[in-house]
Design a protein around this motif. Structure first.
Motif, short mmCIF file in Angstrom:
data_model
loop_
_atom_site.label_atom_id
_atom_site.label_comp_id
_atom_site.label_asym_id
_atom_site.label_seq_id
_atom_site.Cartn_x
_atom_site.Cartn_y
_atom_site.Cartn_z
N LEU A 35 62.12 5.17 -21.34
CA LEU A 35 62.09 6.27 -20.39
C LEU A 35 62.68 5.78 -19.08
O LEU A 35 63.04 4.60 -18.93
CB LEU A 35 60.65 6.76 -20.16
N ALA A 36 62.78 6.69 -18.14
CA ALA A 36 63.15 6.33 -16.77
C ALA A 36 62.23 7.11 -15.84
O ALA A 36 61.83 8.24 -16.14
CB ALA A 36 64.60 6.65 -16.48
N ARG A 37 61.88 6.49 -14.73
CA ARG A 37 60.91 7.08 -13.80
C ARG A 37 61.39 6.84 -12.38
O ARG A 37 61.80 5.72 -12.04
CB ARG A 37 59.55 6.44 -14.04
N VAL A 76 46.33 19.86 -20.17
CA VAL A 76 47.23 19.28 -19.16
C VAL A 76 47.91 20.45 -18.44
O VAL A 76 48.61 21.24 -19.06
CB VAL A 76 48.29 18.36 -19.79
N MET A 77 47.66 20.55 -17.15
CA MET A 77 48.24 21.62 -16.32
C MET A 77 49.11 20.97 -15.25
O MET A 77 48.63 20.50 -14.23
CB MET A 77 47.11 22.44 -15.68
N SER A 78 50.40 20.93 -15.53
CA SER A 78 51.31 20.22 -14.63
C SER A 78 52.74 20.66 -14.89
O SER A 78 53.07 21.15 -15.96
CB SER A 78 51.18 18.71 -14.86
N ARG A 79 53.56 20.43 -13.88
CA ARG A 79 54.99 20.57 -14.10
C ARG A 79 55.48 19.40 -14.96
O ARG A 79 54.72 18.48 -15.27
CB ARG A 79 55.73 20.60 -12.76
N ARG A 81 56.74 16.06 -15.74
CA ARG A 81 56.79 14.78 -15.05
C ARG A 81 56.37 13.67 -16.01
O ARG A 81 55.81 13.91 -17.07
CB ARG A 81 55.91 14.79 -13.79
N TYR A 82 56.66 12.44 -15.61
CA TYR A 82 56.44 11.27 -16.46
C TYR A 82 55.01 11.20 -16.97
O TYR A 82 54.76 10.89 -18.13
CB TYR A 82 56.79 10.02 -15.65
N GLU A 83 54.05 11.49 -16.10
CA GLU A 83 52.64 11.34 -16.46
C GLU A 83 52.24 12.25 -17.62
O GLU A 83 51.33 11.93 -18.37
CB GLU A 83 51.74 11.62 -15.26
N TRP A 84 52.91 13.39 -17.76
CA TRP A 84 52.58 14.29 -18.87
C TRP A 84 52.84 13.58 -20.20
O TRP A 84 51.99 13.57 -21.09
CB TRP A 84 53.40 15.58 -18.78
N TRP A 147 40.81 15.52 -13.93
CA TRP A 147 41.57 14.42 -13.34
C TRP A 147 42.81 14.99 -12.66
O TRP A 147 43.52 15.81 -13.23
CB TRP A 147 42.00 13.41 -14.42
N GLN A 148 43.09 14.51 -11.45
CA GLN A 148 44.19 15.04 -10.64
C GLN A 148 45.27 13.97 -10.47
O GLN A 148 45.02 12.88 -9.95
CB GLN A 148 43.65 15.48 -9.27
N LEU A 149 46.49 14.30 -10.91
CA LEU A 149 47.55 13.30 -10.96
C LEU A 149 47.93 12.77 -9.58
O LEU A 149 48.18 11.57 -9.42
CB LEU A 149 48.80 13.89 -11.64
N ASP A 150 48.02 13.64 -8.58
CA ASP A 150 48.52 13.17 -7.28
C ASP A 150 47.48 12.40 -6.47
O ASP A 150 47.72 12.05 -5.32
CB ASP A 150 49.11 14.33 -6.47
N THR A 151 46.34 12.11 -7.09
CA THR A 151 45.34 11.26 -6.41
C THR A 151 45.31 9.85 -7.00
O THR A 151 44.39 9.08 -6.72
CB THR A 151 43.94 11.88 -6.53
N GLY A 152 46.31 9.53 -7.86
CA GLY A 152 46.35 8.19 -8.44
C GLY A 152 45.40 7.99 -9.60
O GLY A 152 44.98 6.87 -9.89
N VAL A 153 45.10 9.07 -10.33
CA VAL A 153 44.12 8.97 -11.41
C VAL A 153 44.62 8.10 -12.56
O VAL A 153 43.82 7.49 -13.28
CB VAL A 153 43.73 10.38 -11.92
N GLU A 154 45.93 8.03 -12.72
CA GLU A 154 46.49 7.20 -13.79
C GLU A 154 46.01 5.75 -13.66
O GLU A 154 45.52 5.15 -14.63
CB GLU A 154 48.02 7.26 -13.69
N GLU A 155 46.13 5.20 -12.45
CA GLU A 155 45.71 3.82 -12.23
C GLU A 155 44.19 3.66 -12.36
O GLU A 155 43.70 2.65 -12.90
CB GLU A 155 46.16 3.34 -10.84
#
Length: 608
Positions: A35-37, A76-79, A81-84, A147-155
């Motif tokens: 992938l690319a990010r 999953v409710m998102s535009r 993006r890579y995280e999806w 979980w909210q992606l733009d709060t850094g939940v991935e990490e």
């Protein structure tokens, strides 16, 4: 009854699930770009197969640590993006099922899908989405986590799972079979409540693996020829989801773009330089009309229109040669084509990054002339047809032998049948297992292994399918004449000024239409005539503009009999929007809603 079958090219997988390929590719070629990010500075950075595997594994551990279990449904409710994609494969790794939710969904739509799917957790993109969910959370007793992606939940999730052993995750992954549900995708719901289509891991394998094998020229996977695509279609839609899965399974370098605005998309296309793109016809129409407006503004409209005509004639000549009915482009046409390739077509390709030679189109019909133009300009659009219930494409044009104006032949492993009443029926490994919790609707759609699509169509002698309309959309005038609105609407919409068109006339003496205008095209039209900006409602009544739309309607009427022709039309002051409840998230018309909202305007057409 007519039927056409194309044998499968890939044997159905006897075991395993969609996440396995992430680990297999990382083992076989860990350094390959998967992938690319974009980084914080906006630069595209490759993500290797090994890195993606490690991220999927770490996130899967975090999901287990947070209580996600085998068989759970997570929304999953998102535009786009890579995280999806990362969450999709992490969820599949632990045996959970993802439930896509369009980011533009209303609170009531969100409530219905999360309630109907018995969702236990949801991933949202930002605070607005969290607030939408929060407004209905008291009616969702099964929903335990957000979980909210733009709060850094991935990490944070990855950190939460550090205490879980790798083998725990792999035991979940290896318990999957092709028959295990992978996702529940809700239909757009042009009428009634959306239904949840249950798609299995095997559905996606059958679809993606056969499509990739058949369309190797689009998905090359050879040394130095890695294919790449920038995905900007919504991942809540099955088309985008199929490409996500297909790219990971086939080794295509995948990027994500969340915005469809030209200001955001065009720079990323230029920087990412995809070898193929995927879009709905509306996007290709907008690119073409924007290029034509730019040419007119620069005083080059005459040469541009000539270039379009040459591209169309060149593509038609090649098409006739491919089917053995012509010799191909003549010497004069080839010379004209070479000239315009340098001066016009190359600029169009440059706007898509310069390396793009193929595109895939679906979701609605593409006007034949538009497909011919792009082909003549050096970008072959592979138009296909499918539904959520068929895991996207059931038919597609062969890249080496397209028949423009059709949606192609069955993809490998698929049979297309035209029933006695003209309805298109499908059979194949990609056909869904049914609607979630709705036996009645499932029984209507699945008949002895066949998917009754609700679409009307015809098969030619070579197995190419042409979609002629939708059964439920057929209008019957008061004189008993049946009219399929789609061909008329598509032809009117081909005019640069027109954004949307809906044909009405059920139980009426004749057919009429409501037309909306493209704001950018109207702005350009006024500018080229040195006229001031005007309120959209006033522009809609401008006699010169009305004459332009009348020409579009007249052109559409040449395709049908007099009894089917549009006798009167009304230009509306504003377009149909999803926010107004008049379009589905995939931009399809909600016909009943539009007819209700504009009942007075429709009545006026029949009084005039």
């Amino acid at each position: 009854m007519r039927e056409f079958t194309v044998p499968a090219l890939v044997t159905a997988a006897p075991a395993g699930g969609l996440a396995d390929v992430v680990f297999e590719r990382a083992e076989a070629d860990p350094g390959r770009a998967a992938l690319a990010r974009k980084d914080a500075s906006g630069v595209w950075r490759d993500v290797t197969a090994a890195t993606f595997r490690d991220q999927v594994l770490a996130l899967a551990k975090g999901l287990l640590a947070e209580g996600v279990r085998f068989g759970d449904r997570v929304a999953v409710m998102s535009r786009t993006r890579y995280e999806w994609t990362l969450f999709d494969f992490a969820l599949w790794t632990v045996g959970a099922q993802s439930v896509p939710v369009y980011p533009t969904s209303s609170a009531e739509q969100v409530h219905w899908m999360l309630h109907d799917a018995e969702v236990s957790a949801i991933v949202v993109e930002h605070e607005d989405h969290a607030m939408t969910v929060g407004s209905v959370v008291d009616r969702l007793p099964r929903l335990k986590r957000l979980w909210q992606l733009d709060t850094g939940v991935e990490e944070r999730l990855m950190a939460a799972g550090t205490g879980i052993d790798d083998e725990v995750v792999h035991r979940h992954r290896l318990a999957l079979t092709p028959d295990t549900p992978a996702t529940v995708i809700y239909t757009s719901g042009t009428t009634g409540r959306p239904k949840g289509c249950v798609l299995t891991h095997g559905n996606f394998m059958a679809e993606c693996d056969n499509v990739v094998r058949r369309y190797e020229t689009v998905f090359p996977d050879k040394a130095g020829r890695q294919a790449s695509t920038l995905l900007f279609l919504p991942l809540a839609h099955v088309f985008g989801r199929m490409i996500e899965v297909g790219a990971i399974r086939s080794g295509v370098r995948l990027g994500h773009q969340p915005s469809l605005t030209a200001a955001a998309l065009l720079p990323d296309l230029e920087a990412f330089r995809p070898t193929f793109v995927l879009a709905v016809p509306y996007i290709f129409e907008r690119i073409f009309h924007a290029a034509r407006r730019r040419a007119e503004a620069e005083g080059r409209l005459g040469p541009f229109d000539k270039a379009v005509e040459v591209a169309v004639r060149h593509a038609e000549a090649r098409e006739r040669k491919a089917f053995g009915t012509g010799p191909g482009p003549g010497a004069v046409l080839r010379a004209q084509h070479r000239f315009f390739d340098r001066t016009v077509y190359s600029r169009l390709r440059a706007a898509l990054g310069g390396r793009c030679r193929y595109a895939m189109s679906g979701g609605s019909a593409m006007e034949r002339r538009l497909g011919l133009f792009y082909d003549g300009a050096g970008i072959r659009i592979v138009e296909g047809y499918g539904l959520t219930e068929s895991t996207a494409a059931a038919t597609a044009n062969p890249p080496e032998r397209p028949r423009f104006g059709t949606v192609g032949v069955p993809v490998p492993g698929t049979t297309v049948r035209i029933a006695e009443d003209g309805e298109v029926w499908l059979r194949g490994g990609q056909v869904f297992t049914g609607y979630l919790g709705d036996r009645h609707a499932t029984g209507k759609a699945l008949r002895d292994g066949w998917l009754a699509t609700g679409d009307l169509g015809s098969l030619d002698e070579d197995g190419y399918l042409t979609i002629t309309g939708r059964k439920k959309d057929i209008l019957v005038t008061s004189s008993g004449k049946s009219v399929s609105p789609a061909p008329l609407e598509d032809r009117v919409r081909a005019h640069p000024l027109v954004a949307q068109c809906i044909v009405v006339g059920d139980d009426r003496p004749y057919v009429c239409a409501l037309v909306t205008l493209d704001p950018d095209a109207v702005h350009h039209w006024l500018t080229m005539r040195n006229r001031p900006e005007t309120d959209p409602a006033e522009v809609a009544h401008d006699p010169d503009l009305e004459a332009e739309v009348r020409r579009a309607v007249a052109a559409a009427n040449t395709r049908v009999s007099q009894a089917e022709s549009i006798r009167a039309f009304r230009i509306l002051g504003s377009p149909f929007t999803e926010e107004d409840g008049l379009l589905t998230p995939s931009l399809k018309l909600r016909r009943k809603a539009i007819e209700k909202a504009y009942a007075a305007e429709i009545e006026a057409l029949y009084r005039s």
